[in-house]
Write a protein that holds these residues in place. Sequence first.
Motif, PDB file in Angstrom:
ATOM      1  N   PRO A 117      -4.303  16.325  20.701  1.00 23.73           N
ATOM      2  CA  PRO A 117      -4.555  17.750  20.473  1.00 23.73           C
ATOM      3  C   PRO A 117      -5.844  18.058  19.714  1.00 23.73           C
ATOM      4  O   PRO A 117      -6.305  19.205  19.727  1.00 23.73           O
ATOM      5  CB  PRO A 117      -3.322  18.191  19.669  1.00 23.73           C
ATOM      6  CG  PRO A 117      -2.230  17.300  20.151  1.00 23.73           C
ATOM      7  CD  PRO A 117      -2.914  15.962  20.316  1.00 23.73           C
ATOM      8  N   GLY A 155      -1.933  21.300  18.591  1.00 20.97           N
ATOM      9  CA  GLY A 155      -0.835  20.576  19.217  1.00 20.97           C
ATOM     10  C   GLY A 155       0.544  21.172  19.033  1.00 20.97           C
ATOM     11  O   GLY A 155       1.535  20.513  19.346  1.00 20.97           O
ATOM     12  N   PHE A 194      -5.215  23.130  23.535  1.00 20.49           N
ATOM     13  CA  PHE A 194      -5.646  22.260  22.444  1.00 20.49           C
ATOM     14  C   PHE A 194      -6.825  22.868  21.691  1.00 20.49           C
ATOM     15  O   PHE A 194      -6.877  22.837  20.462  1.00 20.49           O
ATOM     16  CB  PHE A 194      -6.052  20.886  22.977  1.00 20.49           C
ATOM     17  CG  PHE A 194      -4.900  19.987  23.345  1.00 20.49           C
ATOM     18  CD1 PHE A 194      -3.581  20.351  23.119  1.00 20.49           C
ATOM     19  CD2 PHE A 194      -5.142  18.747  23.936  1.00 20.49           C
ATOM     20  CE1 PHE A 194      -2.529  19.507  23.462  1.00 20.49           C
ATOM     21  CE2 PHE A 194      -4.106  17.895  24.267  1.00 20.49           C
ATOM     22  CZ  PHE A 194      -2.796  18.274  24.041  1.00 20.49           C
ATOM     23  N   TYR A 251       3.502  20.705  21.550  1.00 21.53           N
ATOM     24  CA  TYR A 251       3.104  19.700  22.542  1.00 21.53           C
ATOM     25  C   TYR A 251       3.427  18.325  21.986  1.00 21.53           C
ATOM     26  O   TYR A 251       3.190  18.047  20.807  1.00 21.53           O
ATOM     27  CB  TYR A 251       1.605  19.809  22.857  1.00 21.53           C
ATOM     28  CG  TYR A 251       1.208  19.043  24.096  1.00 21.53           C
ATOM     29  CD1 TYR A 251       1.210  19.651  25.344  1.00 21.53           C
ATOM     30  CD2 TYR A 251       0.838  17.699  24.027  1.00 21.53           C
ATOM     31  CE1 TYR A 251       0.864  18.951  26.491  1.00 21.53           C
ATOM     32  CE2 TYR A 251       0.499  16.987  25.162  1.00 21.53           C
ATOM     33  CZ  TYR A 251       0.503  17.619  26.387  1.00 21.53           C
ATOM     34  OH  TYR A 251       0.163  16.915  27.520  1.00 21.53           O
TER      35      TYR A 251
END
Length: 246
Positions: A236, A218, A213, A221
């Motif tokens: 994130p 992000g 992160f 993710y």
Amino acid sequence: MLLNIAAYHFVPIDDADALAVRLRASAEAADLRGTVLVAEEGLNLFLAGSEDAIGAFLAELRADPRFAELAVKASHSHAQPFARLKVKRKREIVTFRREDSAPLSRRAPAVTPERLAQWLDQGHDDDGRQVVLLDTRNREEVGYGSFAGALTLPIDNFVDLPEALAPHREALAEATVVSFCTGGIRCEKAALWLRDDGMDNVLQLEGGILGYFERVGGAHYEGRCFVFDERVALDPELRPLVDAAA
């Protein structure tokens, strides 16, 4: 605004009891809250306090040559996410119960967040191999989010990972397997143990999800990353799910 830090460091500690006492005194003097785990295999900590207090605590800790290279992941919150300070002397700083799993003299190969994001963008690693992300966290943590398409296991405790992974090992034999966790500590143990157990295609994600992160954001993710305090989970951008005004 409070500074929240997460850090761990595997290093032989022959004065673990005395170190725990010393760290408690330092953290109390700085009015820090959180958890500090001390074992003969190393140190694991989650702390929150003012920027100056955290800075002074880390400076004192890093003055000890054993912790000079301590890597820290940081985020901020308006409210104190810990109810109190806990300093514990443990057998392991993350419980795995496997012999020779602590990376004291060696560690499994790692992949940086930037390189992993590149592999995921292109759909394979630098050698053209399929990349499989292995989530080493438990099912509660996974419920808040994980990498898209990651292999997640129905475990409640980290110690159960080897048995839960066993049925998948043959299918993973031709892939590059990247293990990941919240901040990297479980990956350190899992990846090293799995490689010693014959899975020489396993890497670890440097810095875990929180490090990803910080350095990538992000990409690839989905959701948030569960954390072990009253913030519950971070997105994130490292913003907490719960962050009441102080």
